[in-house]
Design a protein around this motif. Structure first.
Motif, PDB file in Angstrom:
ATOM      1  N   GLU A  13      51.736 108.947  45.736  1.00 46.42           N
ATOM      2  CA  GLU A  13      50.409 109.553  45.550  1.00 46.42           C
ATOM      3  C   GLU A  13      49.308 108.497  45.664  1.00 46.42           C
ATOM      4  OE1 GLU A  13      47.827 111.661  41.965  1.00 46.42           O
ATOM      5  OE2 GLU A  13      49.995 111.499  41.749  1.00 46.42           O
ATOM      6  N   VAL A  14      49.489 107.372  44.977  1.00 51.60           N
ATOM      7  CA  VAL A  14      48.460 106.321  44.967  1.00 51.60           C
ATOM      8  C   VAL A  14      48.365 105.653  46.334  1.00 51.60           C
ATOM      9  CG1 VAL A  14      47.779 104.131  43.930  1.00 51.60           C
ATOM     10  CG2 VAL A  14      48.657 105.959  42.479  1.00 51.60           C
ATOM     11  N   SER A  15      49.483 105.290  46.916  1.00 50.37           N
ATOM     12  CA  SER A  15      49.442 104.608  48.209  1.00 50.37           C
ATOM     13  C   SER A  15      48.831 105.508  49.282  1.00 50.37           C
ATOM     14  CB  SER A  15      50.828 104.123  48.626  1.00 50.37           C
ATOM     15  OG  SER A  15      51.721 105.204  48.785  1.00 50.37           O
ATOM     16  N   SER A  16      49.139 106.797  49.237  1.00 56.47           N
ATOM     17  CA  SER A  16      48.569 107.740  50.190  1.00 56.47           C
ATOM     18  C   SER A  16      47.048 107.829  50.020  1.00 56.47           C
ATOM     19  CB  SER A  16      49.218 109.112  49.995  1.00 56.47           C
ATOM     20  OG  SER A  16      48.635 110.049  50.858  1.00 56.47           O
ATOM     21  N   ALA A  17      46.584 107.919  48.785  1.00 54.91           N
ATOM     22  CA  ALA A  17      45.144 108.002  48.510  1.00 54.91           C
ATOM     23  C   ALA A  17      44.421 106.735  48.956  1.00 54.91           C
ATOM     24  CB  ALA A  17      44.916 108.241  47.023  1.00 54.91           C
ATOM     25  N   LEU A  18      45.109 105.595  48.881  1.00 51.80           N
ATOM     26  CA  LEU A  18      44.503 104.313  49.257  1.00 51.80           C
ATOM     27  C   LEU A  18      44.621 104.029  50.754  1.00 51.80           C
ATOM     28  CD1 LEU A  18      45.754 102.095  46.303  1.00 51.80           C
ATOM     29  CD2 LEU A  18      43.441 102.993  46.640  1.00 51.80           C
ATOM     30  N   GLY A  19      45.467 104.774  51.441  1.00 56.13           N
ATOM     31  CA  GLY A  19      45.672 104.544  52.864  1.00 56.13           C
ATOM     32  C   GLY A  19      46.492 103.302  53.155  1.00 56.13           C
ATOM     33  N   ILE A  20      47.436 103.011  52.249  1.00 55.84           N
ATOM     34  CA  ILE A  20      48.338 101.868  52.433  1.00 55.84           C
ATOM     35  C   ILE A  20      49.776 102.362  52.297  1.00 55.84           C
ATOM     36  CG2 ILE A  20      46.665 100.172  51.611  1.00 55.84           C
ATOM     37  CD1 ILE A  20      48.144 100.156  48.909  1.00 55.84           C
ATOM     38  N   SER A  21      50.716 101.539  52.700  1.00 51.22           N
ATOM     39  CA  SER A  21      52.120 101.937  52.583  1.00 51.22           C
ATOM     40  C   SER A  21      52.586 101.799  51.135  1.00 51.22           C
ATOM     41  CB  SER A  21      53.000 101.075  53.488  1.00 51.22           C
ATOM     42  OG  SER A  21      53.021  99.744  53.010  1.00 51.22           O
ATOM     43  N   LYS A  22      53.626 102.551  50.824  1.00 46.04           N
ATOM     44  CA  LYS A  22      54.220 102.467  49.492  1.00 46.04           C
ATOM     45  C   LYS A  22      54.744 101.054  49.236  1.00 46.04           C
ATOM     46  CE  LYS A  22      57.935 104.415  46.749  1.00 46.04           C
ATOM     47  NZ  LYS A  22      59.197 105.120  46.833  1.00 46.04           N
ATOM     48  N   SER A  23      55.297 100.433  50.278  1.00 48.26           N
ATOM     49  CA  SER A  23      55.838  99.080  50.111  1.00 48.26           C
ATOM     50  C   SER A  23      54.725  98.067  49.852  1.00 48.26           C
ATOM     51  CB  SER A  23      56.680  98.663  51.315  1.00 48.26           C
ATOM     52  OG  SER A  23      55.890  98.620  52.482  1.00 48.26           O
TER      53      SER A  23
ATOM     54  N   LEU B   6      51.879  98.739  48.268  1.00 48.37           N
ATOM     55  CA  LEU B   6      51.508  98.964  46.866  1.00 48.37           C
ATOM     56  C   LEU B   6      52.515  98.298  45.937  1.00 48.37           C
ATOM     57  CD1 LEU B   6      49.650 100.330  44.773  1.00 48.37           C
ATOM     58  CD2 LEU B   6      51.149 102.331  44.917  1.00 48.37           C
ATOM     59  N   ALA B   7      53.784  98.439  46.259  1.00 52.53           N
ATOM     60  CA  ALA B   7      54.836  97.831  45.431  1.00 52.53           C
ATOM     61  C   ALA B   7      54.691  96.308  45.392  1.00 52.53           C
ATOM     62  CB  ALA B   7      56.212  98.221  45.954  1.00 52.53           C
ATOM     63  N   MET B   8      54.373  95.706  46.533  1.00 50.56           N
ATOM     64  CA  MET B   8      54.194  94.244  46.563  1.00 50.56           C
ATOM     65  C   MET B   8      52.996  93.822  45.714  1.00 50.56           C
ATOM     66  SD  MET B   8      55.152  92.960  50.382  1.00 50.56           S
ATOM     67  CE  MET B   8      54.654  94.360  51.364  1.00 50.56           C
ATOM     68  N   TYR B   9      51.916  94.601  45.764  1.00 49.61           N
ATOM     69  CA  TYR B   9      50.748  94.288  44.934  1.00 49.61           C
ATOM     70  C   TYR B   9      51.095  94.423  43.458  1.00 49.61           C
ATOM     71  CZ  TYR B   9      48.219  95.219  49.338  1.00 49.61           C
ATOM     72  OH  TYR B   9      47.783  95.237  50.637  1.00 49.61           O
ATOM     73  N   GLU B  10      51.834  95.469  43.106  1.00 47.00           N
ATOM     74  CA  GLU B  10      52.182  95.713  41.706  1.00 47.00           C
ATOM     75  C   GLU B  10      53.199  94.714  41.169  1.00 47.00           C
ATOM     76  OE1 GLU B  10      53.285  99.839  41.280  1.00 47.00           O
ATOM     77  OE2 GLU B  10      51.191 100.483  41.315  1.00 47.00           O
ATOM     78  N   ARG B  11      54.017  94.144  42.024  1.00 41.02           N
ATOM     79  CA  ARG B  11      54.964  93.101  41.599  1.00 41.02           C
ATOM     80  C   ARG B  11      54.304  91.727  41.550  1.00 41.02           C
ATOM     81  NH1 ARG B  11      58.583  95.476  45.422  1.00 41.02           N
ATOM     82  NH2 ARG B  11      58.072  93.756  46.796  1.00 41.02           N
ATOM     83  N   GLY B  12      53.143  91.623  42.153  1.00 38.44           N
ATOM     84  CA  GLY B  12      52.469  90.331  42.212  1.00 38.44           C
ATOM     85  C   GLY B  12      52.939  89.471  43.357  1.00 38.44           C
ATOM     86  N   ASP B  13      53.675  90.071  44.300  1.00 39.72           N
ATOM     87  CA  ASP B  13      54.165  89.321  45.456  1.00 39.72           C
ATOM     88  C   ASP B  13      53.062  89.029  46.461  1.00 39.72           C
ATOM     89  OD1 ASP B  13      56.687  89.447  44.368  1.00 39.72           O
ATOM     90  OD2 ASP B  13      57.359  91.097  45.634  1.00 39.72           O
ATOM     91  N   ARG B  14      52.069  89.926  46.534  1.00 42.78           N
ATOM     92  CA  ARG B  14      50.950  89.755  47.464  1.00 42.78           C
ATOM     93  C   ARG B  14      49.656  90.144  46.774  1.00 42.78           C
ATOM     94  NH1 ARG B  14      51.698  92.923  52.859  1.00 42.78           N
ATOM     95  NH2 ARG B  14      49.779  91.810  53.308  1.00 42.78           N
ATOM     96  N   ILE B  15      48.571  89.545  47.235  1.00 48.97           N
ATOM     97  CA  ILE B  15      47.229  89.910  46.786  1.00 48.97           C
ATOM     98  C   ILE B  15      46.601  90.709  47.935  1.00 48.97           C
ATOM     99  CG2 ILE B  15      44.964  89.051  46.056  1.00 48.97           C
ATOM    100  CD1 ILE B  15      47.137  88.287  44.084  1.00 48.97           C
ATOM    101  N   PRO B  16      46.024  91.872  47.621  1.00 52.82           N
ATOM    102  CA  PRO B  16      45.446  92.672  48.714  1.00 52.82           C
ATOM    103  C   PRO B  16      44.235  92.013  49.363  1.00 52.82           C
ATOM    104  CG  PRO B  16      45.151  93.767  46.583  1.00 52.82           C
ATOM    105  CD  PRO B  16      45.930  92.528  46.332  1.00 52.82           C
ATOM    106  N   ARG B  17      43.993  92.376  50.624  1.00 56.33           N
ATOM    107  CA  ARG B  17      42.778  91.935  51.310  1.00 56.33           C
ATOM    108  C   ARG B  17      41.570  92.510  50.572  1.00 56.33           C
ATOM    109  NH1 ARG B  17      45.288  94.762  55.526  1.00 56.33           N
ATOM    110  NH2 ARG B  17      43.440  96.082  55.641  1.00 56.33           N
ATOM    111  N   ASP B  18      40.417  91.909  50.816  1.00 53.28           N
ATOM    112  CA  ASP B  18      39.197  92.347  50.124  1.00 53.28           C
ATOM    113  C   ASP B  18      38.909  93.829  50.327  1.00 53.28           C
ATOM    114  OD1 ASP B  18      38.874  89.791  49.161  1.00 53.28           O
ATOM    115  OD2 ASP B  18      37.270  89.251  50.559  1.00 53.28           O
ATOM    116  N   GLU B  19      39.107  94.308  51.545  1.00 52.69           N
ATOM    117  CA  GLU B  19      38.862  95.725  51.850  1.00 52.69           C
ATOM    118  C   GLU B  19      39.733  96.631  50.974  1.00 52.69           C
ATOM    119  OE1 GLU B  19      40.405  98.605  55.413  1.00 52.69           O
ATOM    120  OE2 GLU B  19      39.669  96.636  55.997  1.00 52.69           O
ATOM    121  N   ILE B  20      40.985  96.240  50.777  1.00 52.24           N
ATOM    122  CA  ILE B  20      41.909  97.029  49.959  1.00 52.24           C
ATOM    123  C   ILE B  20      41.545  96.896  48.483  1.00 52.24           C
ATOM    124  CG2 ILE B  20      44.333  97.452  49.378  1.00 52.24           C
ATOM    125  CD1 ILE B  20      43.624  98.025  52.326  1.00 52.24           C
TER     126      ILE B  20
END
Length: 65
Positions: free
Chosen positions: A21-31, A33-47
């Motif tokens: 639901e969240v990834s779809s609303a944000l226009g990003i992939s579920k994977s 979102l998972a990387m952002y939530e695990r702290g593996d990646r920091i999103p780009r400024d636009e995201i």
């Protein structure tokens, strides 16, 4: 920026909503979102802006703590 801390904040904000639901609303992939939530990646400024708007928070309160 502390990826782990940002991940904790993002997981807390998502709460009971599904990752799909969240990834779809944000226009990003579920994977992505998972990387952002695990702290593996920091999103780009636009995201970051999309995430902040979605959760009705400021970019600073989520990503610059």
């Amino acid at each position: 920026m502390d990826g782990e801390k940002i991940g904790q904040i993002l997981r807390g904000l998502r709460g009971e909503k599904s990752a799909v639901e969240v990834s779809s609303a944000l226009g990003i992939s579920k994977s992505a979102l998972a990387m952002y939530e695990r702290g593996d990646r920091i999103p780009r400024d636009e995201i970051k802006v999309r995430i902040a708007k979605y959760y009705k928070k400021s970019v600073q309160s989520i990503f610059f703590i």
